[in-house]
Motif scaffolding. Structure first.
Motif, short mmCIF file in Angstrom:
data_model
loop_
_atom_site.label_atom_id
_atom_site.label_comp_id
_atom_site.label_asym_id
_atom_site.label_seq_id
_atom_site.Cartn_x
_atom_site.Cartn_y
_atom_site.Cartn_z
N ALA A 51 0.84 -1.19 0.00
CA ALA A 51 0.00 0.00 0.00
C ALA A 51 0.88 1.24 0.00
N LEU A 52 0.40 2.29 -0.64
CA LEU A 52 1.13 3.55 -0.63
C LEU A 52 0.91 4.28 0.68
N LEU A 53 1.97 4.87 1.18
CA LEU A 53 1.88 5.68 2.39
C LEU A 53 1.42 7.06 1.97
N SER A 54 0.16 7.38 2.24
CA SER A 54 -0.40 8.62 1.74
C SER A 54 0.24 9.83 2.42
N PRO A 55 0.26 10.97 1.74
CA PRO A 55 0.85 12.18 2.33
C PRO A 55 0.22 12.55 3.66
#
Length: 264
Positions: A51-55
């Motif tokens: 999963a992408l680590l969101s800003p």
């Protein structure tokens, strides 16, 4: 034939589930609360997907350490922008101020933090101010924490009884363990990467961060050269988050976030 294939698939699924459960149980076992937080934030996904680590989640895991000298506009105006990014907490550092000046600044910043729902830690250099203002959060150096503990033992009374959260700066796993034993609720550990504050000094690195996180049972926040781009590696090392000074003090408005990298 179909029954055999279905049974094989079920066995394979059970094996994958068991392996995943064991992997989750073994990952950072001394920090179950951090592991839960990461899972809830969606940083880990099942079936091997990253999963992408969101800003937004990056900033929610960071502590903003103040330095008004780095701001290009009035400090409190800059802090409004910082608080709009919803960091995990704010540490009002500003150690060069007179006590009266620090008190006046803290009186203005604390309500801003409360309005944003962001905890504000006052610096241990101004312990008296923190008590006077009723601030429940304090940030200390390890030597100051030890001195206060010794004073309590020799003179009686607990000088830190008024504080709900005690953050302590440490530079080794031994210091972090000592801070934990003396009542710290979180650790600020440095210096992880080379920083502009200490040019030429090599950072201790992620292995040091990982070892220290495993050595204590309270949250560890990395400090020193941390940027949003470092945060996936910082969190992947077992830290609860990171501390940033320059990035927050120069943060433009509106917030421009840039960390969008998967955890390893």
């Amino acid at each position: 034939m179909h029954r055999q294939e279905n049974e094989s698939n079920r066995r394979a699924n059970r094996l994958r589930i068991g392996e995943r459960s064991e992997r989750q149980r073994c990952e950072n076992p001394r920090h179950p609360q951090d592991a839960v937080g990461i899972a809830e934030d969606g940083i880990h996904q099942e079936d091997g997907q990253q999963a992408l680590l969101s800003p937004e989640r990056v900033l929610h895991r960071t502590i903003a350490v103040t330095n008004r000298h780095l701001c290009s506009r009035p400090f409190l105006q800059q802090m409004e922008t910082v608080l709009a990014a919803r960091p995990h907490a704010v540490i009002l550092r500003e150690k060069d101020l007179l006590e009266s000046e620090y008190r006046a600044l803290a009186r203005k910043l604390i309500p801003l933090c409360e309005g944003a729902g962001v905890p504000c830690y006052l610096h241990g250099h101004y312990l008296k101010v923190a008590r006077q203002l009723g601030c429940p959060n304090i940030h200390l150096g390890i030597s100051q924490l030890q001195a206060l503990h010794d004073a309590e033992r020799n003179e009686g009374g607990n000088p830190l009884a008024a504080f709900e959260k005690i953050s302590v700066s440490c530079h080794s796993a031994a210091e972090a363990r000592l801070a934990c034993d003396l009542g710290a609720t979180s650790i600020v550990l440095g210096t992880i990467f080379e920083t502009d504050c200490k040019p030429g000094k090599q950072g201790a690195g992620l292995d040091f961060l990982s070892r220290t996180c495993r050595a204590v049972r309270i949250p560890v926040f990395a400090i020193g050269g941390i940027t949003p781009e470092h945060m996936p590696d910082v969190l992947g090392s077992g830290a609860a988050g990171g501390c940033m000074m320059s990035w927050f003090m120069r943060l433009p408005s509106p917030v421009q976030r840039s960390c969008h990298r998967p955890l390893p």
